[in-house]
Write a protein that holds these residues in place. Sequence first.
Motif, PDB file in Angstrom:
ATOM      1  N   ALA A 177       0.816  -1.212   0.000  1.00 39.68           N
ATOM      2  CA  ALA A 177       0.000   0.000   0.000  1.00 39.68           C
ATOM      3  C   ALA A 177       0.850   1.263   0.000  1.00 39.68           C
ATOM      4  N   CYS A 178       2.009   1.182   0.602  1.00 36.38           N
ATOM      5  CA  CYS A 178       2.856   2.367   0.747  1.00 36.38           C
ATOM      6  C   CYS A 178       3.713   2.664  -0.471  1.00 36.38           C
ATOM      7  N   LYS A 179       3.763   1.771  -1.434  1.00 34.90           N
ATOM      8  CA  LYS A 179       4.634   1.987  -2.591  1.00 34.90           C
ATOM      9  C   LYS A 179       4.316   3.294  -3.300  1.00 34.90           C
ATOM     10  N   ALA A 180       3.023   3.543  -3.532  1.00 29.15           N
ATOM     11  CA  ALA A 180       2.635   4.748  -4.279  1.00 29.15           C
ATOM     12  C   ALA A 180       2.876   6.017  -3.474  1.00 29.15           C
ATOM     13  N   LEU A 181       2.773   5.920  -2.132  1.00 28.96           N
ATOM     14  CA  LEU A 181       2.888   7.113  -1.295  1.00 28.96           C
ATOM     15  C   LEU A 181       4.307   7.381  -0.821  1.00 28.96           C
ATOM     16  N   SER A 182       5.227   6.514  -1.147  1.00 25.44           N
ATOM     17  CA  SER A 182       6.606   6.686  -0.680  1.00 25.44           C
ATOM     18  C   SER A 182       7.434   7.537  -1.620  1.00 25.44           C
ATOM     19  N   SER A 183       6.829   7.927  -2.733  1.00 20.97           N
ATOM     20  CA  SER A 183       7.542   8.740  -3.705  1.00 20.97           C
ATOM     21  C   SER A 183       7.621  10.191  -3.240  1.00 20.97           C
ATOM     22  N   SER A 184       8.631  10.884  -3.726  1.00 21.34           N
ATOM     23  CA  SER A 184       8.770  12.321  -3.409  1.00 21.34           C
ATOM     24  C   SER A 184       7.848  13.171  -4.276  1.00 21.34           C
ATOM     25  N   ASN A 185       7.144  12.527  -5.228  1.00 26.35           N
ATOM     26  CA  ASN A 185       6.291  13.264  -6.166  1.00 26.35           C
ATOM     27  C   ASN A 185       4.835  13.317  -5.712  1.00 26.35           C
ATOM     28  N   VAL A 186       4.612  13.364  -4.417  1.00 19.84           N
ATOM     29  CA  VAL A 186       3.235  13.403  -3.919  1.00 19.84           C
ATOM     30  C   VAL A 186       3.023  14.624  -3.029  1.00 19.84           C
ATOM     31  N   GLN A 187       3.642  15.719  -3.389  1.00 21.69           N
ATOM     32  CA  GLN A 187       3.521  16.926  -2.577  1.00 21.69           C
ATOM     33  C   GLN A 187       2.258  17.714  -2.934  1.00 21.69           C
ATOM     34  N   GLU A 188       1.927  17.810  -4.213  1.00 21.28           N
ATOM     35  CA  GLU A 188       0.732  18.531  -4.639  1.00 21.28           C
ATOM     36  C   GLU A 188      -0.508  17.685  -4.384  1.00 21.28           C
ATOM     37  N   ASP A 189      -1.640  18.365  -4.112  1.00 18.65           N
ATOM     38  CA  ASP A 189      -2.867  17.647  -3.760  1.00 18.65           C
ATOM     39  C   ASP A 189      -3.261  16.624  -4.814  1.00 18.65           C
ATOM     40  N   GLY A 190      -3.218  17.020  -6.081  1.00 20.57           N
ATOM     41  CA  GLY A 190      -3.639  16.104  -7.138  1.00 20.57           C
ATOM     42  C   GLY A 190      -2.788  14.852  -7.187  1.00 20.57           C
ATOM     43  N   ASP A 191      -1.467  15.023  -7.122  1.00 22.41           N
ATOM     44  CA  ASP A 191      -0.562  13.870  -7.139  1.00 22.41           C
ATOM     45  C   ASP A 191      -0.763  12.998  -5.902  1.00 22.41           C
ATOM     46  N   LEU A 192      -0.959  13.664  -4.767  1.00 24.59           N
ATOM     47  CA  LEU A 192      -1.147  12.926  -3.516  1.00 24.59           C
ATOM     48  C   LEU A 192      -2.419  12.087  -3.565  1.00 24.59           C
ATOM     49  N   LEU A 193      -3.503  12.663  -4.030  1.00 29.45           N
ATOM     50  CA  LEU A 193      -4.777  11.938  -4.053  1.00 29.45           C
ATOM     51  C   LEU A 193      -4.778  10.837  -5.108  1.00 29.45           C
ATOM     52  N   GLN A 194      -4.080  11.037  -6.210  1.00 28.66           N
ATOM     53  CA  GLN A 194      -3.945   9.961  -7.192  1.00 28.66           C
ATOM     54  C   GLN A 194      -3.174   8.795  -6.589  1.00 28.66           C
ATOM     55  N   ALA A 195      -2.091   9.096  -5.892  1.00 29.08           N
ATOM     56  CA  ALA A 195      -1.290   8.043  -5.255  1.00 29.08           C
ATOM     57  C   ALA A 195      -2.084   7.340  -4.158  1.00 29.08           C
ATOM     58  N   LEU A 196      -2.885   8.112  -3.428  1.00 24.93           N
ATOM     59  CA  LEU A 196      -3.680   7.534  -2.348  1.00 24.93           C
ATOM     60  C   LEU A 196      -4.696   6.528  -2.894  1.00 24.93           C
ATOM     61  N   PHE A 197      -5.239   6.815  -4.081  1.00 26.07           N
ATOM     62  CA  PHE A 197      -6.161   5.864  -4.699  1.00 26.07           C
ATOM     63  C   PHE A 197      -5.456   4.528  -4.966  1.00 26.07           C
ATOM     64  N   GLN A 198      -4.214   4.579  -5.421  1.00 27.14           N
ATOM     65  CA  GLN A 198      -3.462   3.345  -5.634  1.00 27.14           C
ATOM     66  C   GLN A 198      -3.222   2.612  -4.319  1.00 27.14           C
ATOM     67  N   THR A 199      -2.998   3.389  -3.265  1.00 25.30           N
ATOM     68  CA  THR A 199      -2.772   2.798  -1.942  1.00 25.30           C
ATOM     69  C   THR A 199      -3.990   2.030  -1.459  1.00 25.30           C
ATOM     70  N   ILE A 200      -5.152   2.649  -1.521  1.00 27.19           N
ATOM     71  CA  ILE A 200      -6.344   1.990  -0.988  1.00 27.19           C
ATOM     72  C   ILE A 200      -6.803   0.854  -1.880  1.00 27.19           C
ATOM     73  N   SER A 201      -6.369   0.843  -3.146  1.00 29.46           N
ATOM     74  CA  SER A 201      -6.741  -0.249  -4.044  1.00 29.46           C
ATOM     75  C   SER A 201      -6.151  -1.576  -3.601  1.00 29.46           C
ATOM     76  N   VAL A 202      -5.111  -1.546  -2.780  1.00 31.38           N
ATOM     77  CA  VAL A 202      -4.558  -2.785  -2.229  1.00 31.38           C
ATOM     78  C   VAL A 202      -5.621  -3.517  -1.420  1.00 31.38           C
ATOM     79  N   TYR A 203      -6.508  -2.758  -0.788  1.00 38.43           N
ATOM     80  CA  TYR A 203      -7.637  -3.362  -0.084  1.00 38.43           C
ATOM     81  C   TYR A 203      -8.864  -3.469  -0.982  1.00 38.43           C
ATOM     82  N   SER A 204      -9.231  -2.371  -1.651  1.00 41.59           N
ATOM     83  CA  SER A 204     -10.543  -2.285  -2.297  1.00 41.59           C
ATOM     84  C   SER A 204     -10.612  -2.958  -3.659  1.00 41.59           C
ATOM     85  N   ASN A 205      -9.450  -3.190  -4.291  1.00 41.34           N
ATOM     86  CA  ASN A 205      -9.484  -3.749  -5.641  1.00 41.34           C
ATOM     87  C   ASN A 205      -8.260  -4.618  -5.887  1.00 41.34           C
ATOM     88  N   THR A 206      -8.071  -5.599  -5.019  1.00 36.15           N
ATOM     89  CA  THR A 206      -6.914  -6.479  -5.133  1.00 36.15           C
ATOM     90  C   THR A 206      -6.913  -7.215  -6.470  1.00 36.15           C
TER      91      THR A 206
END
Length: 475
Positions: A282-311
């Motif tokens: 889940a943390c792979k997408a959020l561990s990048s340094s490219n998640v500072q802006e809201d849009g990038d952060l929320l896109q990465a967060l969707f990938q994170t939660i997909s580990v649970y919601s869309n395995t």
Amino acid sequence: MCQSLVLAAVLALVPQGLAVFYRTEFLLMQVDHFSHSSNDTFPLRYLVNDTYWDSNVGPIFFVTGGEETIEFFAENAGFVWEVAAIYKAMIVFAEHRYQGWSKPYGNYAFSSLRFLGYLTVEQTLKDFANLIIHLRSSSSLLSNSPVITMGFGYSGALAAWMKVRYPHLVLGAVASSAPVVQQSTACNEFPRRVSAVFNATSPACAAAISRSWQAINRAANYPRGRDWLSYNWRLCRPLYNPQEVYFLKSWLTAIYVYLALYNYPYPDKVGNPLPANPVQEACKALSSSNVQEDGDLLQALFQTISVYSNTSGLAQCIDTHDIVLLEKATLGANFLACSELVTPLCSLGRDNDFFEAEPFNPTTYSNMCLARWGVQPLFDYVAKTFGSIGAGSSSNIVFTNGLMDPYSSGSILYNVSSSVQAFNIPGGCHHMDFRFSHPEDPWPVVQAREFIKTHISKWLSSVSPIEPRRRRNEI
């Protein structure tokens, strides 16, 4: 009033592909054990396996059911199956009242407090005690069999409380990840430990989750932001109003808890299928340094939660009203959380706590429980009823806890006495030691199981050997 009813054979496949066999039985149980105002009864379901049982020497391993159907415990308590062969034990899984098929008043069970008011810890413990008495009296082969209660999570707390409340029936208790002192634990401890699991995996990931709440709030403040979230996160229910935003954030909170609890080093399916080391995934997408802006952060967060919601990657949309996740499976568990087993939870939003800041307000919580169930929460029920788990006559209890399990914050992490012992598992997560053995089990998990077996052997050796009592005409 107890009467044996039905017998049926069942074969279940556990997640690891092993087979567990049991037969299903029912025992008529009084709805109210503690007054003379009602003679109502209900069938309490329990599962039995006597494959390994030696009627001359074998104990009864009695697994106390909790906030799930009893099959869940039969399929997720692999340790019990493994040690039953060692100790030639009979295994009994007892369903918790108001769960599964063990519902007083059937379809009316949750319709009003008139029917639901019998859902209490003491009534449940008395069910289990009566079942033990019934088992021992059903055959002379069982009359002297020592009983060891076992469980994990809330069911582990019940296993320990059975030893406290009915020491004449229970020789010893094994309680894994059992939150027996959760009511008296600081309200932010559980969220803080969830955060610690993510922080130990990736500090950058934990920091990103901490920032994400404000990013969600900023997007949700405007129609275009809500539309963006609804579309990019493929929400089944678009964010048309503040209520849906609330459900979204509650759902996210539940996912982080779920991933932390079941952060096993191997793929598994306790509820939703999860990959090995799901927090790391889940943390792979959020561990990048490219998640500072809201849009990038929320896109990465969707990938994170997909580990649970869309395995599987096949989900068309994600449902933020996921009742299994948000309600923790059952109405009964939620009723108890409003009556006797209140768990105060709060978040500070700082100091290694990556959740959105939210205080715990006893008045607000009480009003919610009164509105929903008609009950006034008993915030100190456990302490007043059972006291310190190691005080007084308590003995022969083993508590095991993974130190990365959020529930360890409300369990016993130290040796209370020579007979109330604790074993902590560094890096371990929720009831990992109670699962079937796996090649990827860390060494401390293996040690925890050996610790439990050492105490079981000690308890059994303390009782007089059971005289051989097998009769040719009594099998």
